[in-house]
Design a protein around this motif. Structure first.
Motif, PDB file in Angstrom:
ATOM      1  N   UNK A   1       0.731  -1.079   0.154  1.00 31.22           N
ATOM      2  CA  UNK A   1      -0.053   0.098   0.027  1.00 31.22           C
ATOM      3  C   UNK A   1       0.930   0.981   0.070  1.00 31.22           C
ATOM      4  N   UNK A   2       0.503   2.609  -0.512  1.00 34.07           N
ATOM      5  CA  UNK A   2       0.959   3.583  -0.651  1.00 34.07           C
ATOM      6  C   UNK A   2       1.219   4.200   0.762  1.00 34.07           C
ATOM      7  N   UNK A   3       0.030   3.957   1.343  1.00 25.22           N
ATOM      8  CA  UNK A   3      -0.229   4.768   2.777  1.00 25.22           C
ATOM      9  C   UNK A   3      -1.105   4.061   3.550  1.00 25.22           C
ATOM     10  N   UNK A   4      -1.108   4.170   4.842  1.00 23.87           N
ATOM     11  CA  UNK A   4      -2.062   3.732   5.754  1.00 23.87           C
ATOM     12  C   UNK A   4      -3.631   3.860   5.258  1.00 23.87           C
ATOM     13  N   UNK A   5      -3.690   4.977   4.888  1.00 19.69           N
ATOM     14  CA  UNK A   5      -5.107   5.283   4.363  1.00 19.69           C
ATOM     15  C   UNK A   5      -5.457   4.513   3.114  1.00 19.69           C
ATOM     16  N   UNK A   6      -4.555   4.305   2.143  1.00 20.05           N
ATOM     17  CA  UNK A   6      -4.567   3.342   1.005  1.00 20.05           C
ATOM     18  C   UNK A   6      -5.171   1.911   1.425  1.00 20.05           C
ATOM     19  N   UNK A   7      -4.500   1.485   2.586  1.00 20.27           N
ATOM     20  CA  UNK A   7      -4.921   0.173   3.091  1.00 20.27           C
ATOM     21  C   UNK A   7      -6.457   0.210   3.889  1.00 20.27           C
ATOM     22  N   UNK A   8      -6.679   1.313   4.503  1.00 22.68           N
ATOM     23  CA  UNK A   8      -8.057   1.528   5.070  1.00 22.68           C
ATOM     24  C   UNK A   8      -8.958   1.856   4.033  1.00 22.68           C
ATOM     25  N   UNK A   9      -8.695   2.435   2.932  1.00 23.50           N
ATOM     26  CA  UNK A   9      -9.898   2.397   1.900  1.00 23.50           C
ATOM     27  C   UNK A   9      -9.842   1.043   1.083  1.00 23.50           C
ATOM     28  N   UNK A  10      -8.934   0.228   1.050  1.00 21.46           N
ATOM     29  CA  UNK A  10      -9.125  -1.039   0.502  1.00 21.46           C
ATOM     30  C   UNK A  10      -9.896  -1.882   1.199  1.00 21.46           C
ATOM     31  N   UNK A  11      -9.899  -1.838   2.534  1.00 21.63           N
ATOM     32  CA  UNK A  11     -10.821  -2.677   3.343  1.00 21.63           C
ATOM     33  C   UNK A  11     -12.174  -2.107   3.582  1.00 21.63           C
TER      34      UNK A  11
ATOM     35  N   UNK B   1     -15.725  -2.888   5.548  1.00 25.59           N
ATOM     36  CA  UNK B   1     -15.173  -2.547   6.967  1.00 25.59           C
ATOM     37  C   UNK B   1     -15.110  -1.259   7.237  1.00 25.59           C
ATOM     38  N   UNK B   2     -15.634  -0.758   8.185  1.00 18.60           N
ATOM     39  CA  UNK B   2     -15.610   0.434   8.909  1.00 18.60           C
ATOM     40  C   UNK B   2     -14.721   0.990   9.928  1.00 18.60           C
ATOM     41  N   UNK B   3     -14.112   2.008   9.890  1.00 13.86           N
ATOM     42  CA  UNK B   3     -13.271   2.486  10.821  1.00 13.86           C
ATOM     43  C   UNK B   3     -13.770   2.808  12.222  1.00 13.86           C
ATOM     44  N   UNK B   4     -13.354   2.405  13.316  1.00 10.40           N
ATOM     45  CA  UNK B   4     -13.851   2.526  14.710  1.00 10.40           C
ATOM     46  C   UNK B   4     -12.832   3.317  15.232  1.00 10.40           C
ATOM     47  N   UNK B   5     -11.691   3.256  15.193  1.00  9.26           N
ATOM     48  CA  UNK B   5     -10.731   4.065  16.013  1.00  9.26           C
ATOM     49  C   UNK B   5      -9.076   3.891  15.323  1.00  9.26           C
ATOM     50  N   UNK B   6      -8.316   4.937  15.596  1.00  2.35           N
ATOM     51  CA  UNK B   6      -6.969   4.836  14.736  1.00  2.35           C
ATOM     52  C   UNK B   6      -5.993   5.504  15.735  1.00  2.35           C
ATOM     53  N   UNK B   7      -4.826   5.051  15.719  1.00  2.00           N
ATOM     54  CA  UNK B   7      -3.732   5.654  16.401  1.00  2.00           C
ATOM     55  C   UNK B   7      -2.338   5.538  15.606  1.00  2.00           C
ATOM     56  N   UNK B   8      -1.642   6.489  15.683  1.00  2.00           N
ATOM     57  CA  UNK B   8      -0.284   6.622  15.024  1.00  2.00           C
ATOM     58  C   UNK B   8       0.888   6.488  16.227  1.00  2.00           C
ATOM     59  N   UNK B   9       2.047   5.961  15.814  1.00  2.00           N
ATOM     60  CA  UNK B   9       3.014   6.011  16.878  1.00  2.00           C
ATOM     61  C   UNK B   9       4.363   5.733  15.925  1.00  2.00           C
TER      62      UNK B   9
END
Length: 132
Positions: free
Chosen positions: A93-103, A108-116
Motif C-alpha cells: 500500500x502507498x499509505x495507511x489510508x490506502x489500506x483503510x480504503x481497500x478494507x 469494513x468501517x473504521x472504529x478508531x485509529x492511532x499512530x506512533x
C-alpha cells in the motif's frame, strides 16, 4: 347445590381454563418469536479486525499492512496476516489510508485509529456475513 348452579360453576371453571390455555399458548408463541429474533441477531452480529501498518524499510511510499481478524496463530508461518490479493500476493500500500480504503471497499468501517512513529494502527468492524 342445584343443577343450575352446578352448570354455572362448570361453565365458569371451563371459561377460566380456556383463558389460561389461551394465555399459555400466546406466551409460547411469543417465546418462539423472541428466540428467533435472538438467533437472527447472533447470525448478523459484528466482527472486528485490528490493522497495523508499518513503513517498509528503505521505502518512503510503500507500507506493510498486517490484519488481525482473530485468526489462530501458526508458529513458523511468517507474514501470514499480511493483506493479500485474490492470487495470494501480498498487497503493498502507498499509505495507511490506502489500506483503510481497500478494507472499506470490503465492507469494513473504521472504529478508531492511532499512530506512533512509523506505525499506524486501527480497529475496524463490519457486519458478519449471515452464513458464519
Amino acid at each position: 347445590m342445584n343443577s343450575q348452579q352446578l352448570n354455572k360453576s362448570i361453565r365458569y371453571k371451563t371459561a377460566i381454563i380456556r383463558a389460561l390455555l389461551a394465555a399459555m399458548f400466546g406466551m409460547f408463541i411469543l417465546s418462539l418469536s423472541v428466540q428467533a429474533e435472538e438467533t437472527h441477531q447472533l447470525q448478523t452480529g459484528e466482527e472486528y479486525a485490528m490493522v497495523v501498518a508499518k513503513g517498509k524499510l528503505l521505502s518512503l511510499t510503500k507500507w506493510k499492512v498486517e490484519v488481525d481478524f482473530g485468526q489462530a496463530l501458526e508458529i513458523g508461518i511468517k507474514n501470514k496476516d499480511l493483506l493479500r490479493d485474490n492470487q495470494g500476493k501480498v498487497i503493498a500500500f502507498n499509505s495507511p489510508m490506502d489500506a483503510l480504503n481497500h478494507l472499506n471497499q470490503s465492507g469494513w468501517i473504521l472504529v478508531s485509529a492511532n499512530t506512533s512513529g512509523d506505525q499506524f494502527s486501527a480497529i475496524m468492524k463490519r457486519s458478519k456475513p449471515r452464513d458464519q
